[in-house]
Design an enzyme around this catalytic site. Structure first.
Site, PDB file in Angstrom:
ATOM      1  N   TYR A   1       0.843  -1.205   0.000  1.00 55.28           N
ATOM      2  CA  TYR A   1       0.000   0.000   0.000  1.00 55.28           C
ATOM      3  C   TYR A   1       0.878   1.255   0.000  1.00 55.28           C
ATOM      4  O   TYR A   1       0.595   2.220  -0.702  1.00 55.28           O
ATOM      5  CB  TYR A   1      -0.925   0.031   1.228  1.00 55.28           C
ATOM      6  CG  TYR A   1      -2.010  -1.024   1.209  1.00 55.28           C
ATOM      7  CD1 TYR A   1      -2.791  -1.233   0.081  1.00 55.28           C
ATOM      8  CD2 TYR A   1      -2.279  -1.807   2.329  1.00 55.28           C
ATOM      9  CE1 TYR A   1      -3.792  -2.199   0.066  1.00 55.28           C
ATOM     10  CE2 TYR A   1      -3.282  -2.771   2.321  1.00 55.28           C
ATOM     11  CZ  TYR A   1      -4.029  -2.968   1.182  1.00 55.28           C
ATOM     12  OH  TYR A   1      -5.024  -3.913   1.169  1.00 55.28           O
ATOM     13  N   ILE A   2       1.966   1.219   0.798  1.00 56.21           N
ATOM     14  CA  ILE A   2       2.821   2.414   0.889  1.00 56.21           C
ATOM     15  C   ILE A   2       3.489   2.660  -0.464  1.00 56.21           C
ATOM     16  O   ILE A   2       3.562   3.799  -0.924  1.00 56.21           O
ATOM     17  CB  ILE A   2       3.861   2.262   2.023  1.00 56.21           C
ATOM     18  CG1 ILE A   2       3.154   2.290   3.378  1.00 56.21           C
ATOM     19  CG2 ILE A   2       4.924   3.365   1.952  1.00 56.21           C
ATOM     20  CD1 ILE A   2       4.020   1.937   4.578  1.00 56.21           C
TER      21      ILE A   2
ATOM     22  N   GLY B   1     -10.903  -2.047  -9.275  1.00 59.10           N
ATOM     23  CA  GLY B   1     -11.052  -0.952 -10.238  1.00 59.10           C
ATOM     24  C   GLY B   1     -12.185  -0.001  -9.903  1.00 59.10           C
ATOM     25  O   GLY B   1     -12.549   0.840 -10.727  1.00 59.10           O
ATOM     26  N   GLY B   2     -12.768  -0.126  -8.692  1.00 57.65           N
ATOM     27  CA  GLY B   2     -13.832   0.786  -8.285  1.00 57.65           C
ATOM     28  C   GLY B   2     -13.349   1.717  -7.191  1.00 57.65           C
ATOM     29  O   GLY B   2     -12.608   2.680  -7.438  1.00 57.65           O
TER      30      GLY B   2
ATOM     31  N   ASP C   1      -5.363  11.428   6.436  1.00 51.96           N
ATOM     32  CA  ASP C   1      -6.222  10.237   6.417  1.00 51.96           C
ATOM     33  C   ASP C   1      -7.578  10.551   7.044  1.00 51.96           C
ATOM     34  O   ASP C   1      -8.481   9.719   7.018  1.00 51.96           O
ATOM     35  CB  ASP C   1      -5.571   9.088   7.216  1.00 51.96           C
ATOM     36  CG  ASP C   1      -4.965   8.027   6.298  1.00 51.96           C
ATOM     37  OD1 ASP C   1      -5.288   8.037   5.090  1.00 51.96           O
ATOM     38  OD2 ASP C   1      -4.174   7.201   6.795  1.00 51.96           O
TER      39      ASP C   1
ATOM     40  N   VAL D   1      -0.233   7.619   9.414  1.00 53.16           N
ATOM     41  CA  VAL D   1       0.379   6.480  10.100  1.00 53.16           C
ATOM     42  C   VAL D   1      -0.232   5.243   9.457  1.00 53.16           C
ATOM     43  O   VAL D   1      -1.457   5.078   9.469  1.00 53.16           O
ATOM     44  CB  VAL D   1       0.085   6.530  11.612  1.00 53.16           C
ATOM     45  CG1 VAL D   1       0.612   5.282  12.297  1.00 53.16           C
ATOM     46  CG2 VAL D   1       0.699   7.787  12.231  1.00 53.16           C
ATOM     47  N   GLN D   2       0.607   4.437   8.832  1.00 53.25           N
ATOM     48  CA  GLN D   2       0.093   3.267   8.130  1.00 53.25           C
ATOM     49  C   GLN D   2      -0.457   2.253   9.137  1.00 53.25           C
ATOM     50  O   GLN D   2       0.243   1.856  10.070  1.00 53.25           O
ATOM     51  CB  GLN D   2       1.228   2.629   7.299  1.00 53.25           C
ATOM     52  CG  GLN D   2       0.781   1.491   6.417  1.00 53.25           C
ATOM     53  CD  GLN D   2      -0.152   1.925   5.286  1.00 53.25           C
ATOM     54  OE1 GLN D   2       0.027   2.992   4.683  1.00 53.25           O
ATOM     55  NE2 GLN D   2      -1.159   1.115   5.003  1.00 53.25           N
ATOM     56  N   LEU D   3      -1.711   1.849   8.923  1.00 55.94           N
ATOM     57  CA  LEU D   3      -2.371   0.900   9.833  1.00 55.94           C
ATOM     58  C   LEU D   3      -2.551  -0.455   9.147  1.00 55.94           C
ATOM     59  O   LEU D   3      -2.699  -0.494   7.930  1.00 55.94           O
ATOM     60  CB  LEU D   3      -3.730   1.454  10.267  1.00 55.94           C
ATOM     61  CG  LEU D   3      -3.688   2.803  10.997  1.00 55.94           C
ATOM     62  CD1 LEU D   3      -5.102   3.257  11.327  1.00 55.94           C
ATOM     63  CD2 LEU D   3      -2.827   2.748  12.254  1.00 55.94           C
TER      64      LEU D   3
ATOM     65  N   SER E   1     -17.354   1.046  10.663  1.00 52.40           N
ATOM     66  CA  SER E   1     -15.977   1.220  11.152  1.00 52.40           C
ATOM     67  C   SER E   1     -15.590   2.699  11.106  1.00 52.40           C
ATOM     68  O   SER E   1     -16.209   3.493  10.396  1.00 52.40           O
ATOM     69  CB  SER E   1     -15.001   0.405  10.292  1.00 52.40           C
ATOM     70  OG  SER E   1     -14.896   1.006   9.018  1.00 52.40           O
TER      71      SER E   1
ATOM     72  N   LYS F   1       1.179   4.485  -2.662  1.00 50.67           N
ATOM     73  CA  LYS F   1       1.026   5.896  -2.261  1.00 50.67           C
ATOM     74  C   LYS F   1       2.250   6.719  -2.704  1.00 50.67           C
ATOM     75  O   LYS F   1       2.109   7.843  -3.189  1.00 50.67           O
ATOM     76  CB  LYS F   1       0.848   5.995  -0.733  1.00 50.67           C
ATOM     77  CG  LYS F   1      -0.486   5.444  -0.259  1.00 50.67           C
ATOM     78  CD  LYS F   1      -0.565   5.258   1.247  1.00 50.67           C
ATOM     79  CE  LYS F   1      -1.832   4.478   1.613  1.00 50.67           C
ATOM     80  NZ  LYS F   1      -1.943   4.127   3.023  1.00 50.67           N
TER      81      LYS F   1
HETATM   82  P1  NAD Z   1     -14.142  -3.547   9.596  1.00 52.20           P
HETATM   83  O1  NAD Z   1     -13.963  -5.020   9.760  1.00 52.20           O
HETATM   84  O2  NAD Z   1     -13.432  -2.599  10.476  1.00 52.20           O
HETATM   85  O3  NAD Z   1     -15.698  -3.211   9.715  1.00 52.20           O
HETATM   86  C1  NAD Z   1     -16.673  -4.017   9.120  1.00 52.20           C
HETATM   87  C2  NAD Z   1     -18.035  -3.474   9.475  1.00 52.20           C
HETATM   88  O4  NAD Z   1     -19.000  -4.284   8.805  1.00 52.20           O
HETATM   89  C3  NAD Z   1     -18.364  -3.529  10.955  1.00 52.20           C
HETATM   90  O5  NAD Z   1     -18.959  -2.306  11.345  1.00 52.20           O
HETATM   91  C4  NAD Z   1     -19.366  -4.668  11.088  1.00 52.20           C
HETATM   92  O6  NAD Z   1     -20.345  -4.414  12.082  1.00 52.20           O
HETATM   93  C5  NAD Z   1     -19.995  -4.708   9.713  1.00 52.20           C
HETATM   94  N1  NAD Z   1     -20.399  -6.058   9.314  1.00 52.20           N
HETATM   95  C6  NAD Z   1     -19.641  -7.167   9.323  1.00 52.20           C
HETATM   96  N2  NAD Z   1     -20.366  -8.235   8.930  1.00 52.20           N
HETATM   97  C7  NAD Z   1     -21.599  -7.776   8.654  1.00 52.20           C
HETATM   98  C8  NAD Z   1     -22.796  -8.378   8.199  1.00 52.20           C
HETATM   99  N3  NAD Z   1     -22.868  -9.689   7.940  1.00 52.20           N
HETATM  100  N4  NAD Z   1     -23.880  -7.611   8.040  1.00 52.20           N
HETATM  101  C9  NAD Z   1     -23.835  -6.281   8.276  1.00 52.20           C
HETATM  102  N5  NAD Z   1     -22.709  -5.638   8.706  1.00 52.20           N
HETATM  103  C10 NAD Z   1     -21.617  -6.389   8.886  1.00 52.20           C
HETATM  104  O7  NAD Z   1     -13.816  -3.266   8.059  1.00 52.20           O
HETATM  105  P2  NAD Z   1     -13.466  -1.864   7.308  1.00 52.20           P
HETATM  106  O8  NAD Z   1     -12.087  -1.453   7.620  1.00 52.20           O
HETATM  107  O9  NAD Z   1     -14.572  -0.909   7.514  1.00 52.20           O
HETATM  108  O10 NAD Z   1     -13.488  -2.359   5.804  1.00 52.20           O
HETATM  109  C11 NAD Z   1     -14.664  -2.853   5.199  1.00 52.20           C
HETATM  110  C12 NAD Z   1     -14.316  -3.408   3.820  1.00 52.20           C
HETATM  111  O11 NAD Z   1     -13.810  -2.339   3.044  1.00 52.20           O
HETATM  112  C13 NAD Z   1     -13.197  -4.468   3.843  1.00 52.20           C
HETATM  113  O12 NAD Z   1     -13.433  -5.391   2.799  1.00 52.20           O
HETATM  114  C14 NAD Z   1     -11.947  -3.677   3.544  1.00 52.20           C
HETATM  115  O13 NAD Z   1     -10.944  -4.462   2.936  1.00 52.20           O
HETATM  116  C15 NAD Z   1     -12.503  -2.667   2.571  1.00 52.20           C
HETATM  117  N6  NAD Z   1     -11.720  -1.427   2.517  1.00 52.20           N
HETATM  118  C16 NAD Z   1     -11.401  -0.994   1.300  1.00 52.20           C
HETATM  119  C17 NAD Z   1     -10.660   0.154   1.170  1.00 52.20           C
HETATM  120  C18 NAD Z   1     -10.315   0.610  -0.190  1.00 52.20           C
HETATM  121  O14 NAD Z   1      -9.415   1.395  -0.367  1.00 52.20           O
HETATM  122  N7  NAD Z   1     -11.045   0.135  -1.214  1.00 52.20           N
HETATM  123  C19 NAD Z   1     -10.235   0.877   2.279  1.00 52.20           C
HETATM  124  C20 NAD Z   1     -10.612   0.425   3.551  1.00 52.20           C
HETATM  125  C21 NAD Z   1     -11.370  -0.735   3.648  1.00 52.20           C
END
Ligand code: NAD
Length: 322
Positions: free
Chosen positions: A72-73, A293-294, A145, A119-121, A194, A76
């Site tokens: 990821y870094i 790609g979205g 961020d 801060v990379q998480l 989240s 970026k």
């Molecule tokens: P997270 O695990 O911190 O949060 C998931 C959320 O979904 C929680 O609030 C949980 O309550 C809810 N959830 C889980 N199972 C569920 C279900 N069956 N029904 C309803 N709600 C449900 O995850 P996150 O960090 O918010 O990420 C979510 C998704 O987005 C992941 O697939 C992650 O990889 C993706 N993501 C993509 C990008 C990107 O750049 N495209 C960035 C961050 C996260």
């Protein structure tokens, strides 16, 4: 009615005939993020005309050496270099303590040449570190961020002008804008709450005047909630959770999910899918983002956008103070 930009960016996949419904318009994050990056390149050039030698500065602080974080870094750093942002990758070893990480954050806060700090998480530290404590040590004006409690609080109150927005939700809003669909008055459903995606997405839609339903792992009857959505944002991290049959006809579907599923037909033995079952959703949605790609490419683009925005503020303040 789609704007011209929207029509250029959204690719109609197939037409319909004999009364059967056409497939959804695919909303491309690859194309939209490229446009954002090109616009930012222009911004950086304009800054340099206004203040020769001035460049937006970004620091990516990493603790440890996770392979996914390294990937990821590097994406970026590549995006920053292409735009003309002066990006530095600061690495701390896994043995770093919370106090050492906080000292590094403070040092960057005090460096006037740096306009953005992330801060990379997740932190990859040997000893436990309070992640939110580290994030909250970032100066809110450099929090590109958008994850400090100060910026999250401003967003939750609708004080959008004064805050830096979290990158993934901000990228989702940019994709929604590209469709030309207006958000005000629509019913939006966000799956996930989240701090990084779901909660700020809910806030952004709310302050864009949608009526928002926020769903999570304890929500009863998710299909029923989803069926009411004019705009659906899925961010649950559960492969193909949302089925096409759940959707309201013509809904705008934004899929944040990044999930790997086994696929023996691929050399890697796996493939990437979203939180939405694409093939069935495509039959029913009006607009849909693909995975990959979205949303993915938009996240990095919006990080660059926040860095340039933060640099503009500093430049304008310094010129106003002359
Ligand atoms: P997270 O695990 O911190 O949060 C998931 C959320 O979904 C929680 O609030 C949980 O309550 C809810 N959830 C889980 N199972 C569920 C279900 N069956 N029904 C309803 N709600 C449900 O995850 P996150 O960090 O918010 O990420 C979510 C998704 O987005 C992941 O697939 C992650 O990889 C993706 N993501 C993509 C990008 C990107 O750049 N495209 C960035 C961050 C996260």
């Amino acid at each position: 009615m789609l704007s011209l930009a929207a029509r250029l960016l959204c690719l109609r996949v197939s037409g319909c005939c004999g009364g059967s419904r056409s497939m959804a318009t695919v909303v491309s994050g690859n194309k939209t993020s490229k446009l954002v990056r090109e616009r930012l390149q222009g911004d950086v050039l304009r800054m340099q005309v206004q203040a020769p030698g001035f460049r937006p500065g970004l620091v990516v602080l990493q603790v440890g050496d996770r392979d996914d974080s390294n990937l990821y870094i590097s994406s970026k750093m590549r995006a920053a270099a292409e735009i003309g942002i002066d990006a530095r990758h600061v690495r701390l070893p896994r043995s770093a303590t919370e106090a050492e990480v906080l000292r590094s954050v403070q040092a960057v806060n005090q460096n006037p040449a740096v306009h953005g700090l992330i801060v990379q998480l997740p932190l990859d530290a040997a000893e436990p570190i309070d992640t939110q404590n580290v994030i909250d040590a970032i100066a809110p004006a450099k929090d590109v961020d958008g994850l400090t409690s100060v910026n999250a609080g401003r967003l939750s109150r609708g004080e959008l002008a004064g805050c830096l927005l979290p990158c993934t939700p901000s990228g989702c809003m940019e994709l929604i804008r590209q469709t030309g669909v207006s958000v005000a008055g629509k019913h939006a459903v966000v799956i996930g709450r989240s701090k990084i995606v779901g909660a700020p997405m809910r806030d952004l839609l709310l302050w864009s005047h949608a009526t928002v339903t926020s769903c999570h792992s304890r929500t009863h009857d998710l299909p029923e909630q989803v069926s009411r959505a004019d705009i659906l944002v899925a961010a649950a991290g559960k492969a193909e959770l949302v089925r096409g049959e759940w959707l309201k006809e013509g809904a705008l579907v934004i899929d944040c999910g990044i999930n790997h599923v086994a696929d023996e037909t691929k050399p890697s033995g796996k493939r990437l899918v979203g939180d939405v079952h694409y093939a069935s959703a495509n039959q029913r949605a009006g607009y849909i983002t693909p995975v990959p790609g979205g949303v993915g490419p938009m996240t990095v683009a919006m990080l660059m956008e926040n860095t340039v925005q933060s640099a503009w503020r500093v430049l304008q303040q310094s010129q106003a103070g002359r």
